[in-house]
Design an enzyme around this catalytic site. Structure first.
Site, PDB file in Angstrom:
ATOM      1  N   CYS A  23       4.202   2.537   4.325  1.00 37.68           N
ATOM      2  CA  CYS A  23       3.209   3.288   3.554  1.00 37.68           C
ATOM      3  C   CYS A  23       3.517   4.788   3.630  1.00 37.68           C
ATOM      4  CB  CYS A  23       1.804   3.018   4.090  1.00 37.68           C
ATOM      5  SG  CYS A  23       0.502   3.820   3.096  1.00 37.68           S
ATOM      6  N   ASP A  48       1.430   7.006   3.978  1.00 40.22           N
ATOM      7  CA  ASP A  48       0.427   7.613   4.860  1.00 40.22           C
ATOM      8  C   ASP A  48       1.093   8.505   5.922  1.00 40.22           C
ATOM      9  OD1 ASP A  48      -1.512   7.922   7.078  1.00 40.22           O
ATOM     10  OD2 ASP A  48      -2.725   6.501   5.924  1.00 40.22           O
ATOM     11  N   ARG A  75       0.271   9.341   8.699  1.00 44.68           N
ATOM     12  CA  ARG A  75       0.095   8.912  10.098  1.00 44.68           C
ATOM     13  C   ARG A  75       1.040   7.783  10.493  1.00 44.68           C
ATOM     14  NH1 ARG A  75      -6.117   7.687   9.093  1.00 44.68           N
ATOM     15  NH2 ARG A  75      -5.073   6.854   7.246  1.00 44.68           N
ATOM     16  N   HIS A 129      -0.152  -0.937   7.620  1.00 40.21           N
ATOM     17  CA  HIS A 129      -0.962  -0.401   8.716  1.00 40.21           C
ATOM     18  C   HIS A 129      -2.429  -0.698   8.463  1.00 40.21           C
ATOM     19  CE1 HIS A 129      -2.551   3.327   6.653  1.00 40.21           C
ATOM     20  NE2 HIS A 129      -1.537   3.049   5.868  1.00 40.21           N
ATOM     21  N   CYS A 163      -5.510   1.109   5.908  1.00 39.15           N
ATOM     22  CA  CYS A 163      -4.736   1.691   4.801  1.00 39.15           C
ATOM     23  C   CYS A 163      -5.670   2.069   3.639  1.00 39.15           C
ATOM     24  CB  CYS A 163      -3.684   0.696   4.317  1.00 39.15           C
ATOM     25  SG  CYS A 163      -2.642   1.349   2.998  1.00 39.15           S
TER      26      CYS A 163
HETATM   27 CO    CO Z   1      -1.548   3.182   3.836  1.00 39.93          CO
END
Ligand code: CO
Length: 214
Positions: free
Chosen positions: A43, A45, A47, A99, A102
Site C-alpha cells: 500500500c 500508505d 506508515r 495492512h 487500510c
Molecule cells: Co492502505
C-alpha cells in the site's frame, strides 16, 4: 527553499555519509547492478515503508506500491513491474503486503464518494461482494475491516498468480513463490497469511494459460 523540504535533503546527506562511512563500496557496488530477490507489492500508505519493515538495505527489494495494494490485470504499471521483476531481475518471491486499518479498504466499505479513486477502490468492493455473507456476519466494524484487509491480500495474491508472466516463469522452471502478508500499524509486526502459491496447481483452472507455443 522551505524548511520541510530542506530537512529531507539534509537527512539524505547524513544518510549517505553514514552508509559510506560504514562501507565505502556500498554505493559503487549497487550502482553496477541490482539483483533483489524480492518484489514487494504494498500500500502507498506512508506508515508501511517496504524496506524498513523487513530491515533490508537498498538493492534487496523491488517495490511497487499503490492505494490498498491492488493488483489489477489491466493496470500496465503494476503488470510492467511484475514482468520486469520476474523476467529480468528474476526475483524469487513476490510478496503482496496489505495492512490493517487500510484507509483505501475502509473507504471501499462505505457509500461516500471520494472522486476518481472510487473507481480504483471498486476492485475491493468486488472482493467484499465475493465474501459478503462472511463479512456481513461480523458485527464489529473494526473486525470486519480487518477481515476485508486480509481477504483483499488473498485476492491480490491470486491476481498475481493469474498473470501469464508468473505462469510462464513456472513453465520455464523458474523458482517463484507468491506470498500474502499483512502488517499491523499498531505493533509494526507482519503476519504471514499462509496463502503462498508456488505452482500453477494451486490456481483456479479458468485462470490457467497454456505454455507459450503449446
Ligand atoms: Co492502505
Amino acid at each position: 527553499m522551505s524548511d520541510d523540504i530542506k530537512r529531507l535533503l539534509e537527512n539524505n546527506r547524513k544518510w549517505s555519509e553514514a552508509i559510506r562511512e560504514e562501507n565505502p563500496d556500498f554505493f559503487p557496488t549497487l550502482e553496477k547492478q541490482q539483483a533483489p530477490p524480492y518484489l514487494w507489492i504494498g500500500c502507498s500508505d506512508s506508515r508501511v515503508p517496504a524496506n524498513e519493515i523487513v530491515g533490508v538495505m537498498p538493492g534487496e527489494v523491488f517495490v511497487h506500491r499503490n492505494v490498498a495494494n491492488v493488483v489489477v490485470h489491466t493496470d500496465l504499471n503494476c503488470l510492467s513491474v511484475i514482468q520486469f521483476a520476474v523476467e529480468v531481475l528474476k526475483v524469487r518471491h513476490i510478496i503482496v503486503t496489505g495492512h490493517y486499518g487500510c484507509g483505501g479498504v475502509k473507504a471501499s466499505m462505505l457509500p461516500a464518494q471520494n472522486g476518481l479513486i472510487d473507481n480504483w477502490l471498486r476492485h475491493i468492493k468486488d472482493v467484499y461482494s465475493l465474501h459478503q455473507a462472511e463479512l456481513d456476519g461480523i458485527g464489529d466494524e473494526r473486525e470486519r475491516l480487518r477481515r476485508l484487509c486480509e481477504l483483499n491480500v488473498q485476492h491480490q495474491v491470486r491476481h498475481v498468480c493469474s498473470t501469464a508472466i508468473v505462469q510462464n516463469a513456472w513453465s520455464r522452471g523458474q523458482s517463484l513463490s507468491v506470498h500474502g502478508w499483512i502488517y499491523g500499524l499498531k505493533d509494526g509486526l507482519v503476519k504471514d497469511l499462509d496463502v503462498t502459491v508456488s505452482s500453477p496447481g494451486e490456481i483456479s483452472p479458468i485462470y490457467i494459460y497454456s505454455r507459450p507455443g503449446a
